[in-house]
Scaffold this motif. Structure first.
Motif, PDB file in Angstrom:
ATOM      1  N   ARG A 309       1.098  -1.507  -0.041  1.00  0.00           N
ATOM      2  CA  ARG A 309      -0.078  -0.200  -0.345  1.00  0.00           C
ATOM      3  C   ARG A 309       1.224   0.674  -0.216  1.00  0.00           C
ATOM      4  NH1 ARG A 309      -4.893  -1.013  -1.359  1.00  0.00           N
ATOM      5  NH2 ARG A 309      -5.174   1.571  -0.914  1.00  0.00           N
ATOM      6  N   GLN A 310       0.338   2.143  -0.290  1.00  0.00           N
ATOM      7  CA  GLN A 310       0.868   3.929  -0.214  1.00  0.00           C
ATOM      8  C   GLN A 310       0.906   4.822   1.331  1.00  0.00           C
ATOM      9  OE1 GLN A 310      -1.751   5.599  -2.296  1.00  0.00           O
ATOM     10  NE2 GLN A 310      -0.277   6.133  -3.952  1.00  0.00           N
ATOM     11  N   GLY A 323       8.432  17.218   1.187  1.00  0.00           N
ATOM     12  CA  GLY A 323       7.565  16.168   1.339  1.00  0.00           C
ATOM     13  C   GLY A 323       7.851  15.399   0.049  1.00  0.00           C
ATOM     14  N   LEU A 324       7.219  16.260  -1.451  1.00  0.00           N
ATOM     15  CA  LEU A 324       7.733  16.100  -2.722  1.00  0.00           C
ATOM     16  C   LEU A 324       8.458  15.881  -2.450  1.00  0.00           C
ATOM     17  CD1 LEU A 324       5.792  19.012  -4.309  1.00  0.00           C
ATOM     18  CD2 LEU A 324       5.339  16.739  -5.028  1.00  0.00           C
ATOM     19  N   ILE A 325       9.695  16.531  -1.940  1.00  0.00           N
ATOM     20  CA  ILE A 325      11.579  15.886  -2.311  1.00  0.00           C
ATOM     21  C   ILE A 325      11.393  14.638  -1.961  1.00  0.00           C
ATOM     22  CG2 ILE A 325      13.547  16.582  -1.803  1.00  0.00           C
ATOM     23  CD1 ILE A 325      13.042  19.757  -2.291  1.00  0.00           C
ATOM     24  N   ASP A 326      11.334  14.407  -0.817  1.00  0.00           N
ATOM     25  CA  ASP A 326      11.450  12.887  -0.460  1.00  0.00           C
ATOM     26  C   ASP A 326      10.885  12.210  -0.580  1.00  0.00           C
ATOM     27  OD1 ASP A 326      12.761  11.785   2.294  1.00  0.00           O
ATOM     28  OD2 ASP A 326      11.010  10.833   2.062  1.00  0.00           O
ATOM     29  N   ALA A 327       9.966  12.323  -1.124  1.00  0.00           N
ATOM     30  CA  ALA A 327       9.187  10.705  -1.820  1.00  0.00           C
ATOM     31  C   ALA A 327       9.656  10.486  -3.545  1.00  0.00           C
ATOM     32  CB  ALA A 327       7.745  11.273  -2.514  1.00  0.00           C
ATOM     33  N   GLU A 339       4.211   5.169  -6.967  1.00  0.00           N
ATOM     34  CA  GLU A 339       3.173   5.043  -6.006  1.00  0.00           C
ATOM     35  C   GLU A 339       3.618   5.514  -4.625  1.00  0.00           C
ATOM     36  OE1 GLU A 339      -0.257   5.797  -7.038  1.00  0.00           O
ATOM     37  OE2 GLU A 339      -0.605   5.194  -9.228  1.00  0.00           O
ATOM     38  N   ASP A 340       4.646   4.648  -4.143  1.00  0.00           N
ATOM     39  CA  ASP A 340       4.297   4.124  -3.331  1.00  0.00           C
ATOM     40  C   ASP A 340       4.972   4.496  -1.950  1.00  0.00           C
ATOM     41  OD1 ASP A 340       5.317   1.419  -4.134  1.00  0.00           O
ATOM     42  OD2 ASP A 340       7.199   1.223  -4.325  1.00  0.00           O
ATOM     43  N   ILE A 341       5.625   5.976  -2.245  1.00  0.00           N
ATOM     44  CA  ILE A 341       5.331   7.059  -1.444  1.00  0.00           C
ATOM     45  C   ILE A 341       5.175   8.574  -2.536  1.00  0.00           C
ATOM     46  CG2 ILE A 341       6.691   8.388  -0.004  1.00  0.00           C
ATOM     47  CD1 ILE A 341       7.870   6.369   1.138  1.00  0.00           C
ATOM     48  N   ARG A 342       4.019   8.969  -1.256  1.00  0.00           N
ATOM     49  CA  ARG A 342       4.158  10.204  -2.529  1.00  0.00           C
ATOM     50  C   ARG A 342       3.858  11.389  -1.709  1.00  0.00           C
ATOM     51  NH1 ARG A 342      -0.167   9.711  -7.153  1.00  0.00           N
ATOM     52  NH2 ARG A 342      -0.023  11.706  -8.042  1.00  0.00           N
ATOM     53  N   GLY A 343       3.865  12.695  -2.726  1.00  0.00           N
ATOM     54  CA  GLY A 343       3.815  14.215  -2.082  1.00  0.00           C
ATOM     55  C   GLY A 343       2.879  15.155  -2.543  1.00  0.00           C
ATOM     56  N   PHE A 344       1.656  15.738  -1.734  1.00  0.00           N
ATOM     57  CA  PHE A 344       1.175  16.558  -1.928  1.00  0.00           C
ATOM     58  C   PHE A 344       1.485  18.117  -1.355  1.00  0.00           C
ATOM     59  CE2 PHE A 344      -0.323  12.353  -3.242  1.00  0.00           C
ATOM     60  CZ  PHE A 344      -0.499  12.344  -4.154  1.00  0.00           C
ATOM     61  N   VAL A 345       1.615  18.764  -2.208  1.00  0.00           N
ATOM     62  CA  VAL A 345       1.693  20.523  -1.401  1.00  0.00           C
ATOM     63  C   VAL A 345       0.363  21.518  -1.887  1.00  0.00           C
ATOM     64  CG1 VAL A 345       2.842  21.336  -3.023  1.00  0.00           C
ATOM     65  CG2 VAL A 345       2.961  22.092  -0.936  1.00  0.00           C
ATOM     66  N   SER A 346      -0.257  22.097  -1.412  1.00  0.00           N
ATOM     67  CA  SER A 346      -1.411  22.548  -0.889  1.00  0.00           C
ATOM     68  C   SER A 346      -0.964  24.010  -1.943  1.00  0.00           C
ATOM     69  CB  SER A 346      -1.959  23.826   0.562  1.00  0.00           C
ATOM     70  OG  SER A 346      -2.088  24.757   0.744  1.00  0.00           O
ATOM     71  N   GLY A 347      -1.220  24.263  -3.176  1.00  0.00           N
ATOM     72  CA  GLY A 347      -1.578  24.658  -3.850  1.00  0.00           C
ATOM     73  C   GLY A 347      -0.806  24.631  -5.316  1.00  0.00           C
ATOM     74  N   GLY A 348      -0.105  23.183  -5.384  1.00  0.00           N
ATOM     75  CA  GLY A 348       0.266  22.717  -6.255  1.00  0.00           C
ATOM     76  C   GLY A 348       1.231  23.368  -6.792  1.00  0.00           C
ATOM     77  N   LEU A 464      11.554  12.992   7.930  1.00  0.00           N
ATOM     78  CA  LEU A 464      10.967  12.397   6.229  1.00  0.00           C
ATOM     79  C   LEU A 464      12.167  10.941   5.584  1.00  0.00           C
ATOM     80  CD1 LEU A 464       8.671  15.190   4.387  1.00  0.00           C
ATOM     81  CD2 LEU A 464       8.171  13.702   5.629  1.00  0.00           C
ATOM     82  N   ASN A 465      13.098  11.686   6.134  1.00  0.00           N
ATOM     83  CA  ASN A 465      14.291  11.084   5.185  1.00  0.00           C
ATOM     84  C   ASN A 465      14.286   9.323   6.283  1.00  0.00           C
ATOM     85  OD1 ASN A 465      16.747  13.600   4.874  1.00  0.00           O
ATOM     86  ND2 ASN A 465      15.118  12.666   3.350  1.00  0.00           N
ATOM     87  N   ALA A 466      13.780   9.583   7.380  1.00  0.00           N
ATOM     88  CA  ALA A 466      13.968   8.582   8.581  1.00  0.00           C
ATOM     89  C   ALA A 466      13.309   7.826   8.147  1.00  0.00           C
ATOM     90  CB  ALA A 466      13.496   9.353   9.609  1.00  0.00           C
ATOM     91  N   VAL A 467      11.835   8.179   8.364  1.00  0.00           N
ATOM     92  CA  VAL A 467      10.502   7.656   7.749  1.00  0.00           C
ATOM     93  C   VAL A 467      10.457   7.229   6.492  1.00  0.00           C
ATOM     94  CG1 VAL A 467       7.978   7.603   6.615  1.00  0.00           C
ATOM     95  CG2 VAL A 467       8.649   8.883   9.128  1.00  0.00           C
ATOM     96  N   SER A 468      10.941   7.996   5.597  1.00  0.00           N
ATOM     97  CA  SER A 468      11.163   6.960   3.748  1.00  0.00           C
ATOM     98  C   SER A 468      12.423   5.864   3.849  1.00  0.00           C
ATOM     99  CB  SER A 468      11.203   7.573   3.087  1.00  0.00           C
ATOM    100  OG  SER A 468      12.448   8.520   2.609  1.00  0.00           O
ATOM    101  N   THR A 469      13.293   5.914   4.905  1.00  0.00           N
ATOM    102  CA  THR A 469      14.136   5.419   4.899  1.00  0.00           C
ATOM    103  C   THR A 469      13.803   3.549   5.354  1.00  0.00           C
ATOM    104  OG1 THR A 469      15.869   6.996   4.413  1.00  0.00           O
ATOM    105  CG2 THR A 469      16.525   4.716   5.578  1.00  0.00           C
TER     106      THR A 469
END
Ligand code: S6P
Length: 586
Positions: A309-310, A323-327, A339-348, A464-469
């Motif tokens: 899952r995601q 978040g976008l960068i880390d993903a 799709e595994d880790i995705r980032g979204f930013v308010s306002g795009g 974020l680096n810790a979470v994704s790693t």
């Protein structure tokens, strides 16, 4: 003791610091989340080790601080003459993303102070590389020089800041060389994290440069301040070669210190720079003082990835961009799907203000706004997906609460990382807390708003680096402290993969490269044609294949065919375990 060992010349002597494996994380692949966080903390803390403990220049070395002061003075000159002058930040992968991150952040800051913007960025592969993995352009020095020339056309004075953590990217070498050939306009600054003699010396196809030869020329000019080298040692990365971690953090720290100092109304002093650097060290300690909560988040993300899952980061402002960068880094590092880790930013894209504007039409990877999340991802969310909200008290808390409600209707696996200032707790935050199964609240001491934002950003990056790693470690994408399913999509990654195979299998260089090519081209026997193709063709072809390194290793260790190796990896999708099984039986 370990710290001394990892800095010493005889530890993995043929490798530059940025590619060495860190003794502190040797067993990170089998550690529980709480120990992983501790190891990451110890690795990150190495950034601030004093020089007396190591043999190289460090972040806080006197010489380093003096160089930062000199570069800040150069930036100051540019600020005084925005019409004819420019600061260009450039790099590949994470280094290019951070170039964008800081160029846009400091331009915003200048506008706020009623100054004209003076920062531009160049990222190898263009804006699509901001949010997706585009590793191939890193190998092209001509393209680097061309892009630099284009962005600085007509300017009379350009301070060029090229970032290459490993002192290795040909794209950046080409840009530095261009500056050195046009000294009337360009002053080059190189940011990286190896001593100069460890700069990459591999010939670059089609040109006479190596990164090393460029650095040698710069060292000579640095004596008269016609070029600047900012290359403190940080110690090896927690995951070998993963320069998005300490390399990225130190890039952000160093350049923020320089650019902030150039803004200050008072003269740039040694102590000003030193104190500013120390504030990041404190931010690091402060972030890791939440290690238990970080570990819990890492476990949640790991569970999601393990069951296919995601993980979604939903962020606001610059924290959302991180978040976008880390993903985006997970694809080349762990062979992850976008799709595994995705980032979204308010306002795009409206929020980002990137050179090429809205990229949504380029494909699903480029849908980055919260609206895109609501339309495309929310409807299929389940409790197996992890959602992490990233925001601070300077964001619109009502909007955060609204989005949190929508997510909570689909999954209870919603978490938050919230930054607030002591004494300013927002009442609405309680509502969000109730919706989330965990919230990490970072309560920062009072600071100037800009500095506070920079520290919160570093803190978010570390988190974020810790979470994704960690999540990818749980998914089995790390063996010892090596990325075992890395992509092989440029020359650096190809060499890293071949080296890793040698290290793990004990086979010769030529045997390992042969196995790697077989996996890239999906053949059991290498034809003459393949064997004589250029490295560029190999890395280009590798971009279309999956699990290249695990396939190559399984074939090499067990002597089986590519088909058989594929089916073994299908039966045991935890790559670490599949490789271990082969190692045991070989
Ligand atoms: C590293 C990341 C890569 C690098 C890129 C540039 O974790 O996956 O994309 O940032 O290869 O490296 P360097 O050494 O030139 O900064």
């Amino acid at each position: 003791m370990e710290n001394i060992l990892l800095q010493s010349a005889d530890y993995e002597p043929t490798l530059p610091v940025s590619e060495k494996s860190n003794p502190l994380t040797r067993h990170i692949d089998r550690a529980p989340a709480s120990s992983i966080v501790k190891m990451l903390q110890a690795c990150d803390a190495e950034m601030f080790l004093e020089k007396s403990q190591t043999q190289y220049q460090r972040l806080l070395s006197e010489e380093m601080v003096k160089t930062l002061m000199e570069v800040a003075e150069r930036v100051r000159l540019i600020l005084k003459d925005p019409q004819d002058s420019l600061v260009v930040l450039s790099g590949c992968g994470t280094s290019g993303r951070l170039a964008f991150f800081m160029a846009s952040g400091f331009n915003r800051e200048l506008q706020r102070l009623n100054y004209a913007p003076v920062y531009s960025y160049v990222i190898a592969g263009g804006d699509r590389a901001l949010f997706s993995s585009q590793e191939a352009p890193e190998d092209d020095p001509t393209l680097g020089a061309l892009r630099l020339k284009k962005v600085s056309e007509g300017k009379k004075r350009v301070l060029f800041v090229g970032v290459s953590c490993g002192l290795s990217a040909p794209f950046v070498a080409g840009q530095l060389d261009f500056c050195l050939r046009h000294p009337d306009v360009y002053t080059p600054v190189l940011v990286g994290f190896n001593p100069a003699h460890q700069a990459r010396n591999e010939p670059i196809p089609g040109c006479t440069l190596t990164f090393h030869s460029v650095v040698t020329r710069m060292e000579e000019l640095a004596k008269t301040q016609k070029a600047f080298l900012i290359n403190p040692g940080l110690g090896p990365e927690a995951i070998s070669g993963s320069s998005r971690m300490k390399g990225g953090s130190a890039t952000k720290i160093l350049l923020e210190v320089v650019f902030s100092a150039s803004f200050s109304r008072t003269p740039v002093t040694f102590n000003l720079i030193l104190q500013h650097m120390r504030s990041y060290e404190k931010a690091l300690d402060f972030t890791y003082s939440h290690s238990q909560e970080i570990a819990a988040l890492m476990e949640a993300a790991g569970r999601s990835l393990q069951c296919g899952r995601q993980v979604c980061y939903l962020g606001w402002g610059s924290l959302g961009l991180l978040g976008l960068i880390d993903a985006s880094e997970c694809k080349p590092t762990f062979g992850a799907d976008h799709e595994d880790i995705r980032g979204f930013v308010s306002g795009g894209y409206k929020e980002l203000g990137n050179n090429e504007g809205d990229l949504t039409l380029m494909g699903p990877e480029f849908s980055i706004s919260h609206d895109d999340f609501l339309d495309g991802v929310l409807p299929r969310l389940t409790d197996d997906d992890t959602v992490l909200l990233l925001y601070s008290d300077s964001d619109d808390i009502d909007k955060v609460a609204k989005l949190a409600h929508r997510v909570r209707e689909k999954t209870s696996n919603i978490h938050a990382a919230y930054h607030q200032t002591a004494g300013d707790a927002a009442a609405k935050q309680d509502d969000i807390n109730k919706l989330c199964s965990s919230t990490i609240i970072f309560t920062w001491p009072q600071e100037t708003p800009e500095r506070l934002q920079h520290l919160r950003e570093l803190s978010t990056k570390l988190l974020l680096n810790a979470v994704s790693t960690g999540a990818h470690i749980f998914k089995g994408k790390v063996f010892k402290n090596y990325m075992i399913d890395l992509q092989v999509t440029n020359s650096k990654l190809y060499r890293r993969a071949a080296r890793l195979m040698q290290k793990l299998s004990g086979h010769s260089e030529s045997e390992c490269e042969e196995a790697l090519l077989k996996a890239i081209y999906q053949v059991d026997k290498l034809s003459e044609d393949i064997a004589t193709c250029s490295l560029e063709t190999h890395t280009h072809t590798a971009g279309k294949a999956k699990k290249v390194v695990p396939l190559a290793l399984v074939c090499l260790l067990s002597g089986c065919s590519i088909k058989e190796a594929e089916s073994r990896l299908e039966q045991q999708p935890i790559v670490r375990k599949a490789v271990e099984a082969c190692l045991k039986s070989s």
